[in-house]
Design a protein around this motif. Sequence first.
Motif, PDB file in Angstrom:
ATOM      1  N   ARG A  39       0.826  -1.213   0.000  1.00 18.60           N
ATOM      2  CA  ARG A  39       0.000   0.000   0.000  1.00 18.60           C
ATOM      3  C   ARG A  39       0.861   1.265   0.000  1.00 18.60           C
ATOM      4  NH1 ARG A  39      -2.580  -3.786   3.101  1.00 18.60           N
ATOM      5  NH2 ARG A  39      -4.680  -4.347   2.383  1.00 18.60           N
ATOM      6  N   ALA A  40       2.030   1.149  -0.638  1.00 24.57           N
ATOM      7  CA  ALA A  40       2.912   2.316  -0.767  1.00 24.57           C
ATOM      8  C   ALA A  40       3.250   2.577  -2.229  1.00 24.57           C
ATOM      9  CB  ALA A  40       4.194   2.088   0.040  1.00 24.57           C
ATOM     10  N   GLY A  41       2.501   1.967  -3.141  1.00 27.35           N
ATOM     11  CA  GLY A  41       2.710   2.207  -4.560  1.00 27.35           C
ATOM     12  C   GLY A  41       3.798   1.374  -5.201  1.00 27.35           C
ATOM     13  N   LEU A  42       4.368   0.409  -4.455  1.00 31.04           N
ATOM     14  CA  LEU A  42       5.468  -0.373  -5.012  1.00 31.04           C
ATOM     15  C   LEU A  42       4.996  -1.280  -6.143  1.00 31.04           C
ATOM     16  CD1 LEU A  42       7.449  -1.387  -1.780  1.00 31.04           C
ATOM     17  CD2 LEU A  42       7.673   0.648  -3.210  1.00 31.04           C
ATOM     18  N   GLY A  43       3.843  -1.933  -5.963  1.00 33.15           N
ATOM     19  CA  GLY A  43       3.331  -2.811  -7.009  1.00 33.15           C
ATOM     20  C   GLY A  43       3.067  -2.056  -8.297  1.00 33.15           C
ATOM     21  N   GLY A  44       2.475  -0.874  -8.163  1.00 35.33           N
ATOM     22  CA  GLY A  44       2.204  -0.072  -9.350  1.00 35.33           C
ATOM     23  C   GLY A  44       3.475   0.382 -10.044  1.00 35.33           C
ATOM     24  N   ALA A  45       4.488   0.759  -9.257  1.00 40.22           N
ATOM     25  CA  ALA A  45       5.747   1.193  -9.843  1.00 40.22           C
ATOM     26  C   ALA A  45       6.448   0.048 -10.556  1.00 40.22           C
ATOM     27  CB  ALA A  45       6.651   1.772  -8.758  1.00 40.22           C
ATOM     28  N   LEU A  46       6.446  -1.123  -9.941  1.00 39.59           N
ATOM     29  CA  LEU A  46       7.082  -2.280 -10.565  1.00 39.59           C
ATOM     30  C   LEU A  46       6.348  -2.703 -11.830  1.00 39.59           C
ATOM     31  CD1 LEU A  46       7.825  -4.245  -7.297  1.00 39.59           C
ATOM     32  CD2 LEU A  46       9.566  -3.513  -8.940  1.00 39.59           C
ATOM     33  N   ALA A  47       5.003  -2.675 -11.782  1.00 41.79           N
ATOM     34  CA  ALA A  47       4.226  -3.041 -12.964  1.00 41.79           C
ATOM     35  C   ALA A  47       4.465  -2.056 -14.099  1.00 41.79           C
ATOM     36  CB  ALA A  47       2.735  -3.102 -12.613  1.00 41.79           C
ATOM     37  N   ALA A  48       4.545  -0.759 -13.763  1.00 46.36           N
ATOM     38  CA  ALA A  48       4.796   0.247 -14.798  1.00 46.36           C
ATOM     39  C   ALA A  48       6.190   0.070 -15.411  1.00 46.36           C
ATOM     40  CB  ALA A  48       4.654   1.650 -14.200  1.00 46.36           C
ATOM     41  N   ALA A  49       7.179  -0.250 -14.563  1.00 45.23           N
ATOM     42  CA  ALA A  49       8.532  -0.465 -15.083  1.00 45.23           C
ATOM     43  C   ALA A  49       8.572  -1.690 -15.981  1.00 45.23           C
ATOM     44  CB  ALA A  49       9.512  -0.622 -13.915  1.00 45.23           C
ATOM     45  N   ALA A  50       7.864  -2.736 -15.574  1.00 47.48           N
ATOM     46  CA  ALA A  50       7.813  -3.939 -16.402  1.00 47.48           C
ATOM     47  C   ALA A  50       7.121  -3.651 -17.728  1.00 47.48           C
ATOM     48  CB  ALA A  50       7.091  -5.061 -15.646  1.00 47.48           C
ATOM     49  N   ALA A  51       6.040  -2.866 -17.689  1.00 46.70           N
ATOM     50  CA  ALA A  51       5.321  -2.527 -18.920  1.00 46.70           C
ATOM     51  C   ALA A  51       6.226  -1.740 -19.868  1.00 46.70           C
ATOM     52  CB  ALA A  51       4.067  -1.719 -18.591  1.00 46.70           C
ATOM     53  N   ARG A  52       7.032  -0.830 -19.294  1.00 50.36           N
ATOM     54  CA  ARG A  52       7.954  -0.071 -20.150  1.00 50.36           C
ATOM     55  C   ARG A  52       8.983  -1.002 -20.789  1.00 50.36           C
ATOM     56  NH1 ARG A  52      11.201   5.176 -18.100  1.00 50.36           N
ATOM     57  NH2 ARG A  52       9.261   6.173 -18.774  1.00 50.36           N
ATOM     58  N   ALA A  53       9.492  -1.956 -19.999  1.00 54.07           N
ATOM     59  CA  ALA A  53      10.468  -2.905 -20.531  1.00 54.07           C
ATOM     60  C   ALA A  53       9.868  -3.736 -21.662  1.00 54.07           C
ATOM     61  CB  ALA A  53      10.976  -3.814 -19.420  1.00 54.07           C
ATOM     62  N   VAL A  54       8.609  -4.129 -21.500  1.00 57.66           N
ATOM     63  CA  VAL A  54       7.939  -4.905 -22.539  1.00 57.66           C
ATOM     64  C   VAL A  54       7.792  -4.071 -23.802  1.00 57.66           C
ATOM     65  CG1 VAL A  54       5.738  -5.980 -23.183  1.00 57.66           C
ATOM     66  CG2 VAL A  54       6.749  -6.452 -20.934  1.00 57.66           C
ATOM     67  N   ARG A  55       7.392  -2.814 -23.644  1.00 59.33           N
ATOM     68  CA  ARG A  55       7.255  -1.930 -24.812  1.00 59.33           C
ATOM     69  C   ARG A  55       8.593  -1.705 -25.486  1.00 59.33           C
ATOM     70  NH1 ARG A  55       3.929   0.939 -21.212  1.00 59.33           N
ATOM     71  NH2 ARG A  55       5.574   2.507 -20.896  1.00 59.33           N
ATOM     72  N   ASP A  56       9.637  -1.485 -24.694  1.00 60.78           N
ATOM     73  CA  ASP A  56      10.960  -1.236 -25.264  1.00 60.78           C
ATOM     74  C   ASP A  56      11.469  -2.429 -26.061  1.00 60.78           C
ATOM     75  OD1 ASP A  56      10.937   1.250 -24.141  1.00 60.78           O
ATOM     76  OD2 ASP A  56      12.280   0.758 -22.476  1.00 60.78           O
ATOM     77  N   ARG A  57      11.051  -3.627 -25.649  1.00 60.85           N
ATOM     78  CA  ARG A  57      11.473  -4.844 -26.340  1.00 60.85           C
ATOM     79  C   ARG A  57      10.502  -5.231 -27.453  1.00 60.85           C
ATOM     80  NH1 ARG A  57      15.193  -8.060 -23.929  1.00 60.85           N
ATOM     81  NH2 ARG A  57      14.230  -9.836 -24.980  1.00 60.85           N
ATOM     82  N   ASP A  58       9.442  -4.435 -27.615  1.00 60.22           N
ATOM     83  CA  ASP A  58       8.431  -4.701 -28.639  1.00 60.22           C
ATOM     84  C   ASP A  58       7.837  -6.097 -28.479  1.00 60.22           C
ATOM     85  OD1 ASP A  58       6.813  -4.024 -30.781  1.00 60.22           O
ATOM     86  OD2 ASP A  58       8.225  -4.751 -32.283  1.00 60.22           O
ATOM     87  N   GLU A  59       7.500  -6.459 -27.234  1.00 60.73           N
ATOM     88  CA  GLU A  59       6.931  -7.771 -26.948  1.00 60.73           C
ATOM     89  C   GLU A  59       5.491  -7.678 -26.455  1.00 60.73           C
ATOM     90  OE1 GLU A  59       9.236 -10.281 -24.431  1.00 60.73           O
ATOM     91  OE2 GLU A  59      11.154  -9.713 -25.308  1.00 60.73           O
ATOM     92  N   GLY A  60       4.882  -6.508 -26.552  1.00 62.26           N
ATOM     93  CA  GLY A  60       3.578  -6.295 -25.929  1.00 62.26           C
ATOM     94  C   GLY A  60       2.483  -7.243 -26.352  1.00 62.26           C
ATOM     95  N   ALA A  61       2.470  -7.669 -27.616  1.00 61.87           N
ATOM     96  CA  ALA A  61       1.372  -8.499 -28.107  1.00 61.87           C
ATOM     97  C   ALA A  61       1.432  -9.914 -27.564  1.00 61.87           C
ATOM     98  CB  ALA A  61       1.389  -8.532 -29.636  1.00 61.87           C
ATOM     99  N   GLU A  62       2.612 -10.353 -27.127  1.00 64.63           N
ATOM    100  CA  GLU A  62       2.769 -11.743 -26.711  1.00 64.63           C
ATOM    101  C   GLU A  62       2.966 -11.914 -25.209  1.00 64.63           C
ATOM    102  OE1 GLU A  62       6.069 -13.169 -29.006  1.00 64.63           O
ATOM    103  OE2 GLU A  62       4.775 -13.760 -30.672  1.00 64.63           O
TER     104      GLU A  62
END
Length: 311
Positions: free
Chosen positions: A91-114
């Motif tokens: 409840r300190a925003g850690l899950g959201g921050a980690l999920a956002a960082a992971a989403a950015r990594a997925v986008r940067d690797r162009d793996e979003g569809a899979e």
Amino acid sequence: MPETSASPAVHVPRPEEVPAVLALADRVQAADGHPPLNDQTRAVLARGGQRWWGVTRDADGTLTGAAALVPEAAEDGPGVVELAVDPAHRRAGLGGALAAAAARAVRDRDEGAETSAWAHGDLPGSAALARRHGLEAARELRRMRIDAAGLADLPPAVLPAGVRIRPFAPGRDEDTWLGLNADAFADHPEQGSLTRADLEARMAQEWFSAEGLLLAEDEDGTAVGYHWTKVTDDAGGEPEGEVYAVGVSPAAQGRGLGRTLTLAGLHHMAERSVAGVDLYVDAGNVPAVRLYDSLGFVLAAADVQYRPAAG
């Protein structure tokens, strides 16, 4: 680097921090009753095969959260994201921050569809994070359980004519098991593509026991099935069992080997005085669910795999 100035900082960890990440996952499992990282993810992290990972830390440098993007099965195949947040820092925003960082990594690797994400235990916070990132439930993996009293009431394992069961022999049976597993799980997205490195990583785990990996053979020595059992000690030292995997060669289907091997492994774990036995089964695998129901397993929890929503 932090994702935004308002979000907790997500750092790229050092290779030597793998044990700390795994210890964090163990703390989460002890608190939630569900492992936040599956064995494939743990094995990939242990050998440095992740595509991306990130951690959050408190002021003294202690890890408070972690996320990883790893290959779901084959090294060049689709990725899967899993994350864990220390129970004492929620409840300190850690899950959201980690999920956002992971989403950015997925986008940067162009793996979003899979790329997919696993929510172990399907906790409400996980479902909310998935919706926030445009993901929808695509697969349910049920955790079923039988306790020690149920194990004591199981019928014996009756072998089909000409079949014997023996323990796995390290140094001799690796290739045999890999071929059998690939045949038995040819249509399975994770289990069927396990490699020699994956097998050796699991054999290196503290819980591995060659005696607990039961191989079924025909009279000519052909491997026709297996039951890989897993026995671990919980925080109180009481053993817990798991039906880690049961596989039957397609050429040996219809002989009742699935039920026989399941029972053989359950009796093996009962002899280890386990408090109970868990297993994971796809909700869509109706024959397997019916088998486990008939043996006395009950639904304990469910893991959900999320994928990008259609459109």
